[in-house]
Design a protein around this motif. Sequence first.
Motif, PDB file in Angstrom:
ATOM      1  N   ASN A  38       0.776  -0.893   0.399  1.00  0.00           N
ATOM      2  CA  ASN A  38       0.245   0.282  -0.395  1.00  0.00           C
ATOM      3  C   ASN A  38       0.789   1.366  -0.205  1.00  0.00           C
ATOM      4  OD1 ASN A  38      -2.503  -1.282   0.081  1.00  0.00           O
ATOM      5  ND2 ASN A  38      -2.108  -1.597   2.455  1.00  0.00           N
ATOM      6  N   ASN A  41      -2.878   6.985   0.415  1.00  0.00           N
ATOM      7  CA  ASN A  41      -4.439   6.580  -0.742  1.00  0.00           C
ATOM      8  C   ASN A  41      -5.352   7.591  -0.365  1.00  0.00           C
ATOM      9  OD1 ASN A  41      -3.932   3.968  -1.441  1.00  0.00           O
ATOM     10  ND2 ASN A  41      -3.783   3.440   1.060  1.00  0.00           N
ATOM     11  N   ALA A  45      -7.890   8.481  -5.493  1.00  0.00           N
ATOM     12  CA  ALA A  45      -7.567   7.728  -6.048  1.00  0.00           C
ATOM     13  C   ALA A  45      -6.909   6.264  -5.257  1.00  0.00           C
ATOM     14  CB  ALA A  45      -5.763   7.786  -6.580  1.00  0.00           C
ATOM     15  N   LYS A  46      -6.299   5.150  -4.830  1.00  0.00           N
ATOM     16  CA  LYS A  46      -5.327   4.160  -4.575  1.00  0.00           C
ATOM     17  C   LYS A  46      -4.497   3.637  -5.222  1.00  0.00           C
ATOM     18  CE  LYS A  46      -5.144   0.217  -1.329  1.00  0.00           C
ATOM     19  NZ  LYS A  46      -4.905   0.547  -0.046  1.00  0.00           N
ATOM     20  N   HIS A  47      -3.324   3.738  -4.037  1.00  0.00           N
ATOM     21  CA  HIS A  47      -2.216   3.544  -5.066  1.00  0.00           C
ATOM     22  C   HIS A  47      -1.441   2.354  -4.201  1.00  0.00           C
ATOM     23  CE1 HIS A  47      -1.274   7.682  -6.709  1.00  0.00           C
ATOM     24  NE2 HIS A  47      -2.307   7.981  -6.236  1.00  0.00           N
ATOM     25  N   ARG A  49       2.271  -0.645  -5.297  1.00  0.00           N
ATOM     26  CA  ARG A  49       4.124  -0.210  -5.241  1.00  0.00           C
ATOM     27  C   ARG A  49       3.821  -1.755  -5.532  1.00  0.00           C
ATOM     28  NH1 ARG A  49       5.349   2.899  -0.057  1.00  0.00           N
ATOM     29  NH2 ARG A  49       5.943   5.088  -1.376  1.00  0.00           N
ATOM     30  N   HIS A  58       3.609   0.765 -10.179  1.00  0.00           N
ATOM     31  CA  HIS A  58       3.406   1.845  -9.655  1.00  0.00           C
ATOM     32  C   HIS A  58       1.689   1.411 -10.249  1.00  0.00           C
ATOM     33  CE1 HIS A  58       6.371   4.042  -7.394  1.00  0.00           C
ATOM     34  NE2 HIS A  58       6.580   4.304  -8.442  1.00  0.00           N
ATOM     35  N   LYS A  60      -2.437   2.446  -9.905  1.00  0.00           N
ATOM     36  CA  LYS A  60      -3.465   3.400  -9.267  1.00  0.00           C
ATOM     37  C   LYS A  60      -4.461   3.397  -9.684  1.00  0.00           C
ATOM     38  CE  LYS A  60      -3.831   8.991  -9.813  1.00  0.00           C
ATOM     39  NZ  LYS A  60      -3.363  10.136 -10.193  1.00  0.00           N
ATOM     40  N   TRP A  96      -8.442   2.139 -13.485  1.00  0.00           N
ATOM     41  CA  TRP A  96      -6.916   1.813 -13.270  1.00  0.00           C
ATOM     42  C   TRP A  96      -5.951   2.049 -14.527  1.00  0.00           C
ATOM     43  CZ3 TRP A  96      -8.432  -4.204 -12.087  1.00  0.00           C
ATOM     44  CH2 TRP A  96      -9.818  -4.051 -10.886  1.00  0.00           C
ATOM     45  N   ASP A 101       8.382   3.297 -12.937  1.00  0.00           N
ATOM     46  CA  ASP A 101       9.130   3.774 -11.159  1.00  0.00           C
ATOM     47  C   ASP A 101       9.943   4.824 -11.995  1.00  0.00           C
ATOM     48  OD1 ASP A 101       9.986   4.881  -8.756  1.00  0.00           O
ATOM     49  OD2 ASP A 101      10.871   3.331  -8.264  1.00  0.00           O
ATOM     50  N   ASN A 227      -0.037  12.479 -12.601  1.00  0.00           N
ATOM     51  CA  ASN A 227      -1.460  13.224 -11.662  1.00  0.00           C
ATOM     52  C   ASN A 227      -1.460  14.439 -13.158  1.00  0.00           C
ATOM     53  OD1 ASN A 227       0.072  11.659  -9.426  1.00  0.00           O
ATOM     54  ND2 ASN A 227      -1.180  11.875  -8.156  1.00  0.00           N
TER      55      ASN A 227
END
Length: 330
Positions: A38, A41, A45-47, A49, A58, A60, A96, A101, A227
């Motif tokens: 995790n 967040n 959005a929910k991120h 790794r 990543h 998202k 999604w 990275d 973003n």
Amino acid sequence: MAKWIKTWTEDGWRAEVLEWIDMACEAYSLSRTGEPENASNSIRAKHLRVPTDAGKLHFKAVAPGQFFEPPLTAAAATLSPERLVMPLAIDPLRGWMLSPDYGSTLDELATTPILWERALGALGSLQREVVDSEEVLFDAGLQILDPAWIPEEFNNALTLHASLPSDHPLGIPARDADHAFSALKDIEEACEQLIAGPIPLSLEHGSFDRRRVFAPTEEDSVPRILNLGDAHWAHPFASLARPIERMRIDFRCGPEDPRIMAAIGTYLAAWADYGTPDQLYSLVAPALRISPLHTHETWLQLLANADEAALLRWAPMVLEPLSSLAHATA
């Protein structure tokens, strides 16, 4: 808790995500080497790794009100591949995105005036590169906020909020709406200045700060921008609102501090074929003046599918920009 945030915590949702990530990795001959971790967040959005045999990726998942971000990011990165992160895979129907990275973002480093100059220079160059791509980005889901429409948008926003019941989280009393409406003439004048100026509409980032930029790995490398969920097709100089606010905090100074002015100058230099930084600087103030309307539209769209609890918590993010417009005139 907004209903989509609850979905992000369910085991079934995570299993679907892992299956999708593994399919995307397979397409690039990559293998996931462990469970995703995790990351940050929010309501937006929910991120995650994702460890792979080629390094971290990543993931998202964006809120329903910003489902346009993955296809927009892919479209914009195709237009300017060196200045944005091209996703490895997107799912527009589920919001999604899986991306490579590029290291640390600027907020993980000790901030310096030079880093801000490079970041804003990269933003200006990106915006300059895509000025002829309105149709492509509109087809990808980017909303248009032309300064020619802003006064009417402002009027419509006040009418909307004043028409809601007094106990609605997004409702405002008629007297407060009347007070805010006093800013209309000032907003009209700002829009007239922008329309009369030479700068065309472009990709207005909406929330550009140190977290939205990968740190350049070499002295001559280009910072990559992240973003686009708060972006609009609008006057690009409105993108300076948040950086100026953040630099004032970083440097503990006023808006006309030489370090801030140097960063703005670097940004304006990217528009050299439209005028010198000195010639274009007069457009910064009117662009900043209307920028709260961009923020208002972003949050209104974000909360369109929110439940009552989320509306109660986040309603100030919708209403505060309108209040700031009125107070700026007072």
